[in-house]
Design an enzyme around this catalytic site. Structure first.
Site, mmCIF file in Angstrom:
data_model
loop_
_atom_site.group_PDB
_atom_site.id
_atom_site.type_symbol
_atom_site.label_atom_id
_atom_site.label_comp_id
_atom_site.label_asym_id
_atom_site.label_seq_id
_atom_site.Cartn_x
_atom_site.Cartn_y
_atom_site.Cartn_z
ATOM 1 N N CYS A 9 100.947 -83.988 110.562
ATOM 2 C CA CYS A 9 101.898 -84.871 109.886
ATOM 3 C C CYS A 9 101.082 -85.905 109.110
ATOM 4 O O CYS A 9 99.925 -85.652 108.805
ATOM 5 C CB CYS A 9 102.888 -85.503 110.873
ATOM 6 S SG CYS A 9 102.195 -86.697 112.020
ATOM 7 N N ASN A 12 99.501 -88.821 112.338
ATOM 8 C CA ASN A 12 99.202 -88.233 113.637
ATOM 9 C C ASN A 12 99.565 -89.169 114.796
ATOM 10 O O ASN A 12 98.865 -89.216 115.806
ATOM 11 C CB ASN A 12 97.728 -87.809 113.708
ATOM 12 C CG ASN A 12 97.381 -86.954 114.910
ATOM 13 O OD1 ASN A 12 96.311 -87.100 115.482
ATOM 14 N ND2 ASN A 12 98.253 -86.051 115.303
ATOM 15 N N CYS A 14 103.342 -89.709 115.316
ATOM 16 C CA CYS A 14 104.766 -89.461 115.605
ATOM 17 C C CYS A 14 105.060 -87.969 115.738
ATOM 18 O O CYS A 14 105.138 -87.434 116.836
ATOM 19 C CB CYS A 14 105.661 -90.061 114.515
ATOM 20 S SG CYS A 14 105.574 -91.851 114.347
ATOM 21 N N ARG A 15 105.237 -87.311 114.598
ATOM 22 C CA ARG A 15 105.725 -85.929 114.597
ATOM 23 C C ARG A 15 104.722 -84.914 115.123
ATOM 24 O O ARG A 15 105.064 -84.062 115.945
ATOM 25 C CB ARG A 15 106.179 -85.536 113.189
ATOM 26 C CG ARG A 15 107.382 -86.317 112.716
ATOM 27 C CD ARG A 15 107.700 -86.055 111.267
ATOM 28 N NE ARG A 15 106.752 -86.766 110.416
ATOM 29 C CZ ARG A 15 106.720 -86.690 109.094
ATOM 30 N NH1 ARG A 15 107.570 -85.898 108.470
ATOM 31 N NH2 ARG A 15 105.843 -87.381 108.405
ATOM 32 N N SER A 16 103.487 -84.950 114.636
ATOM 33 C CA SER A 16 102.532 -83.915 115.053
ATOM 34 C C SER A 16 102.152 -84.019 116.532
ATOM 35 O O SER A 16 102.077 -82.985 117.207
ATOM 36 C CB SER A 16 101.306 -83.870 114.142
ATOM 37 O OG SER A 16 100.617 -85.089 114.112
ATOM 38 N N ASP A 128 110.390 -88.042 108.942
ATOM 39 C CA ASP A 128 109.484 -89.009 109.555
ATOM 40 C C ASP A 128 110.308 -90.110 110.225
ATOM 41 O O ASP A 128 111.032 -90.840 109.554
ATOM 42 C CB ASP A 128 108.579 -89.613 108.489
ATOM 43 C CG ASP A 128 107.472 -90.473 109.072
ATOM 44 O OD1 ASP A 128 107.482 -90.755 110.290
ATOM 45 O OD2 ASP A 128 106.581 -90.867 108.296
#
Length: 164
Positions: A9, A12, A14-16, A128
């Site tokens: 993401c 690095n 939140c999402r990933s 995001d």
């Protein structure tokens, strides 16, 4: 031979790392520990050395996922050791494909939600959640979990192909 997956993401945090935690749990549940290595990184290095966003860790913990994470930036040299690079949105997909040293490396990059058969093909981004509240992180987790079943099936198919 180990199959290596890296989620990417922006920063690095939140999402990933959320996707990393979910797939790592699915891999363990499937008995594929030792055969599949799961990691994550960001397209940018703004948060290098930091832990995951506290909202990420809270939502993951609430749903039974463990995460020990330190943010880092993705580097082009990693393509040579990775089997699959999973982008969390179209911007990451484009950035990673531009970064790829070869066409073969660029072909390793896929959108996470492309593994979710129920996802709208016209909108495969995982939004995001960083600038919003905890609800955005819960929504992010729902999208990640929905795609991880198909992703795990694809990884399993690749492992079986290697064994044949």
């Amino acid at each position: 031979m180990t199959y290596r997956v890296c989620f990417v993401c922006t920063g690095n945090i939140c999402r990933s790392p959320m996707a990393e935690a979910v797939l790592r749990a699915r891999v363990a549940d499937a008995g594929l520990d030792g055969l599949v290595e799961v990691d994550s990184a960001g397209t940018d290095g703004w948060h290098e050395g930091e832990g995951a966003d506290p909202r990420t860790t809270a939502v993951l913990a609430e749903h039974g996922y463990a995460l020990d994470h330190t943010a880092r930036q993705f580097h082009a040299s990693w393509f040579s050791r990775l089997d699959l690079v999973v982008a969390l949105d179209a911007g990451h997909l484009s950035a990673l494909r531009r970064l790829a040293p070869t066409g073969q490396d660029a072909a390793k990059v896929r959108l996470l939600r492309s593994y979710d058969p129920a996802a709208d093909a016209g909108d495969l981004d995982v939004p995001d959640p960083y600038y919003g509240g905890v609800d955005g992180f819960a929504e992010c987790l729902e999208k990640v979990e929905a795609a991880s079943t198909g992703l795990l099936a694809a990884v399993r198919e690749q492992l079986e192909g290697r064994a044949a």
